[in-house]
Design a protein around this motif. Structure first.
Motif, short mmCIF file in Angstrom:
data_model
loop_
_atom_site.label_atom_id
_atom_site.label_comp_id
_atom_site.label_asym_id
_atom_site.label_seq_id
_atom_site.Cartn_x
_atom_site.Cartn_y
_atom_site.Cartn_z
N ALA A 1 0.47 -0.97 -0.39
CA ALA A 1 0.05 0.03 0.52
C ALA A 1 0.76 0.87 -0.04
O ALA A 1 0.49 2.37 -1.14
N ARG A 2 1.47 1.29 0.90
CA ARG A 2 2.83 2.34 0.70
C ARG A 2 3.78 2.39 -0.70
O ARG A 2 3.87 3.82 -1.08
N THR A 3 4.00 1.54 -1.26
CA THR A 3 4.66 1.36 -2.20
C THR A 3 3.92 2.53 -3.52
O THR A 3 3.77 2.98 -3.95
N TRP A 4 2.11 1.11 -3.68
CA TRP A 4 2.00 2.12 -4.87
C TRP A 4 1.09 3.36 -4.29
O TRP A 4 1.19 4.17 -5.30
N GLY A 5 1.08 3.73 -3.20
CA GLY A 5 0.79 5.11 -2.89
C GLY A 5 1.94 6.02 -3.12
O GLY A 5 1.35 7.51 -3.64
N THR A 6 3.04 6.24 -3.11
CA THR A 6 4.29 6.98 -3.29
C THR A 6 4.43 6.99 -4.85
O THR A 6 4.47 7.66 -4.99
N LEU A 7 4.08 5.83 -5.26
CA LEU A 7 4.58 5.62 -6.88
C LEU A 7 3.23 6.63 -7.68
O LEU A 7 2.99 7.54 -8.60
N ALA A 8 1.72 6.90 -6.88
CA ALA A 8 0.70 7.19 -7.42
C ALA A 8 0.78 8.91 -7.13
O ALA A 8 0.59 9.56 -8.09
N LEU A 9 1.43 8.90 -5.66
CA LEU A 9 1.93 10.72 -5.54
C LEU A 9 2.58 11.26 -6.32
O LEU A 9 2.54 12.41 -7.11
N SER A 10 3.71 10.48 -6.32
CA SER A 10 4.79 10.34 -7.22
C SER A 10 4.51 10.85 -8.50
O SER A 10 4.99 11.98 -9.79
N ALA A 11 4.02 10.00 -9.36
CA ALA A 11 3.47 10.07 -11.12
C ALA A 11 3.01 11.20 -11.09
O ALA A 11 3.09 11.87 -12.14
N ALA A 12 1.30 12.03 -10.18
CA ALA A 12 0.78 12.76 -10.51
C ALA A 12 1.75 14.15 -10.15
O ALA A 12 1.66 15.39 -11.36
N MET B 1 13.51 11.15 -1.73
CA MET B 1 13.27 10.50 -3.22
C MET B 1 11.72 10.98 -3.58
O MET B 1 11.86 10.92 -5.30
N TRP B 2 10.37 11.53 -3.01
CA TRP B 2 9.97 12.27 -3.52
C TRP B 2 10.58 13.48 -4.89
O TRP B 2 9.93 13.56 -5.85
N SER B 3 11.07 14.18 -4.21
CA SER B 3 11.75 15.50 -4.95
C SER B 3 12.61 15.05 -6.01
O SER B 3 12.26 15.59 -7.09
N VAL C 1 21.38 11.05 -8.91
CA VAL C 1 22.42 10.19 -7.88
C VAL C 1 22.90 11.13 -6.45
O VAL C 1 22.67 10.27 -5.80
N LEU C 2 22.64 12.25 -6.14
CA LEU C 2 23.38 13.06 -5.28
C LEU C 2 21.70 13.45 -4.44
O LEU C 2 21.98 13.82 -3.33
N SER C 3 20.40 13.76 -5.25
CA SER C 3 19.76 13.63 -4.01
C SER C 3 19.40 13.70 -2.93
O SER C 3 19.38 14.32 -1.49
N PRO C 4 19.55 11.85 -3.13
CA PRO C 4 19.22 10.81 -1.90
C PRO C 4 19.71 11.51 -0.68
O PRO C 4 20.05 11.09 0.38
N ALA D 1 11.29 19.40 5.23
CA ALA D 1 10.69 18.50 3.75
C ALA D 1 9.42 19.29 3.12
O ALA D 1 9.54 19.16 2.16
N ALA D 2 8.32 19.35 3.61
CA ALA D 2 7.16 19.73 2.95
C ALA D 2 7.79 20.98 2.45
O ALA D 2 7.78 22.15 3.18
N GLY D 3 7.49 20.49 1.35
CA GLY D 3 7.06 21.85 0.34
C GLY D 3 8.07 22.05 -0.48
O GLY D 3 8.07 23.33 -1.57
N ALA D 4 9.08 21.18 -0.71
CA ALA D 4 10.04 21.51 -1.27
C ALA D 4 9.86 20.82 -2.88
O ALA D 4 9.29 19.68 -3.03
N HIS D 5 10.16 22.02 -3.92
CA HIS D 5 9.97 21.36 -5.50
C HIS D 5 10.86 23.07 -5.46
O HIS D 5 10.39 23.99 -6.04
#
Length: 520
Positions: free
Chosen positions: A17-28, A148-150, A325-328, A516-520
């Motif tokens: 659930a966490r994996t698919w949720g992360t993928l869906a949010l990241s895809a959007a 990872m999201w960033s 490569v460097l972001s994580p 981190a919330a708000g980073a983009h």
């Protein structure tokens, strides 16, 4: 009215659930950020197909950015009114519909209107994707999760020019918008399936309608002024003067109104916090300079260096290699080190990259143009996450959504302003350089006579030879103008470094996990 007591935090998601949720949010998020850059290399094709100049085509970028900037500060109120999950799903759904309208637009006016709608409904997507993602992970993993999201926000600007160029050359430009449909539909279905039982508390809060109206007026008037100024000879035009007055008066009225409002659409008291205003200002100006150059490079390559849209996209693509490569590593270590050091390093690398570009000439080969782009990936990895950590380091937890919205508003608006200013200065400097070059090409010029003889010996008529000399002078003028912009941008990044150091060093406890919330 729901109770004001905060609801108990939801437990983190686990397993698939966490994996698919992360993928869906990241895809959007990926789809959203992709649309800020995918049109860059396609602008000449869009402008030509719709019968407008390439510089007028920058409205396709700026209309999205300005509408997005207006919507972002509303995220906090909207999420409390409708719930974070419902708002996110509705936002993505409307984004897909607006994307289809962009592709179907028969003229530039309707395309700009559809892009503005697309930008407006996209406003809540990035803040909410972060909020929902942070609620899905335990606090110990929040910093790494956001890093990872960033990466989606780093990959998308890279893929945008490459994908946009390939689609423009091999299909038709509307497909740069149609490709959002399958991604958006999949993100909506997966997000709703996983998160609909994790809906946040809803409360009926009043909306600051006057503040919102003033925000729309002054931001809209400012952007119109920036976009039409070049074509209307700036303040020699009554329309540009009127837009400037509306923007100035609207901003003043907005600031006065918001200070006295009980439920302001933008919380201006955040500017009393030193780290917030220093970090947000450094982020906004830095992003504006960066994004202006992201727009300029493909325009120059396509219009004056003979590159196709695909080739221009390939030149931009390597920027994400080192960033990914460097972001994580940056995400894991930003809470352990002083983020001011990371941000300073980012600005120094940006300055070096732009100085390298300021030495380009019309004989520059692909490798010469791509080297600075690869190096720029280092700067991008050290730019967003450390500056956001610094910006939000002194913000109480309950005010982070408002601070994130305001800092994102400043950054997005700066990106739109940077685009307009960069293209305007490029045109103006090119006109100046062309005039200076033309001064040396007078009737008695030995160099001109020799060039004309050589061209005529190659089979050109006198008129064709003269036209060829004019084309070469024009190419050189725009090259010199681009060099001026690159050099000035490098200096601006160096001047931004002291601004970062006006902020206090964050306490060790103010790590990336909470800020981190708000980073983009």
């Amino acid at each position: 009215m729901a109770s004001s007591a905060p609801a108990a935090p939801l437990p983190p998601l686990t397993g698939s659930a966490r994996t698919w949720g992360t993928l869906a949010l990241s895809a959007a998020t990926f789809m959203n950020v992709l649309d800020t850059s995918i049109a860059n290399v396609s602008l000449p094709a869009i402008a030509g197909d719709l019968g407008v100049s390439p510089t007028q085509g920058t409205w396709v970028i700026t209309s999205f950015a300005v509408a997005n900037a207006i919507a972002v500060p509303l995220t906090g109120w909207l999420s409390q009114r409708f719930g974070q999950v419902r708002l996110f799903v509705a936002s993505v759904t409307l984004f897909v519909i607006a994307s289809l309208l962009c592709g179907l637009a028969p003229n530039m006016t309707l395309l700009i209107a559809a892009r503005a709608l697309q930008g407006f409904v996209a406003g809540p997507m990035i803040p909410l994707s972060q909020s929902l993602l942070l609620s899905s992970y335990p606090k110990a993993l929040a910093g790494l999760a956001m890093a990872m999201w960033s990466m989606t926000t780093l990959i998308a600007p890279v893929m945008g020019p490459l994908l946009g160029g390939w689609i423009t050359d091999n299909m038709t430009w509307p497909w740069i918008f149609y490709i959002n449909a399958p991604v958006g539909v999949a993100a909506v279905l997966v997000t709703w399936a996983i998160f609909h039982k994790r809906e946040t508390e809803r409360r009926k809060l009043p909306i600051d309608s006057m503040g919102l109206a003033l925000l729309v007026i002054w931001v809209g008037a400012m952007q119109i002024m920036l976009d039409i100024g070049k074509e209307h000879d700036w303040f020699a035009s009554p329309l540009v003067v009127a837009c400037a007055l509306v923007a100035g008066v609207g901003l003043a009225a907005f600031l006065i109104w918001e200070r006295g409002e009980d439920h302001p659409v933008v919380d201006l008291t955040l500017f009393r916090i030193r780290n917030f205003w220093a970090g947000a200002l450094a982020t906004a100006v830095g992003y504006g300079v960066f994004f202006g150059n992201v727009v300029l490079l493909p325009l120059w390559l396509q219009q004056y260096m003979g590159y196709t849209a695909t080739q221009a996209g390939e030149v931009m693509a390597p920027v994400g290699l080192l960033a990914m490569v460097l972001s994580p590593w940056v995400g894991k270590n930003v809470g352990k080190a002083d983020p001011r050091n990371f941000a300073t390093f980012a600005f120094l690398v940006f300055a070096v990259v732009l100085w390298m570009r300021s030495n380009f000439n019309t004989q520059a080969d692909l490798a010469t143009i791509m080297v600075p782009t690869i190096v720029q990936g280092i700067a991008m990895a050290f730019f967003f996450i450390p500056l956001v950590t610094l910006t939000l380091s002194e913000i109480p937890p309950e005010r982070i959504p408002a601070a994130s919205g305001l800092s994102n508003f400043m950054r997005i608006t700066a990106g739109a302003v940077g685009t307009s200013i960069t293209t305007t200065l490029w045109e103006d400097r090119a006109t100046l350089h062309h005039a200076q070059l033309a001064e040396s090409l007078h009737q008695g010029s030995t160099a001109l006579a020799q060039a004309l003889r050589t061209l005529q010996a190659g089979g050109l008529s006198p008129e064709q030879a003269l036209a060829q000399v004019e084309r070469m002078a024009n190419q050189q003028a725009y090259m010199l103008a681009a060099n001026d912009i690159f050099y000035a941008s490098a200096v601006l990044f160096l001047l931004l470094i002291p601004l970062v150091w006006l902020a206090h060093a964050p306490r060790a406890s103010a790590g990336a996990a909470d800020t981190a919330a708000g980073a983009h």
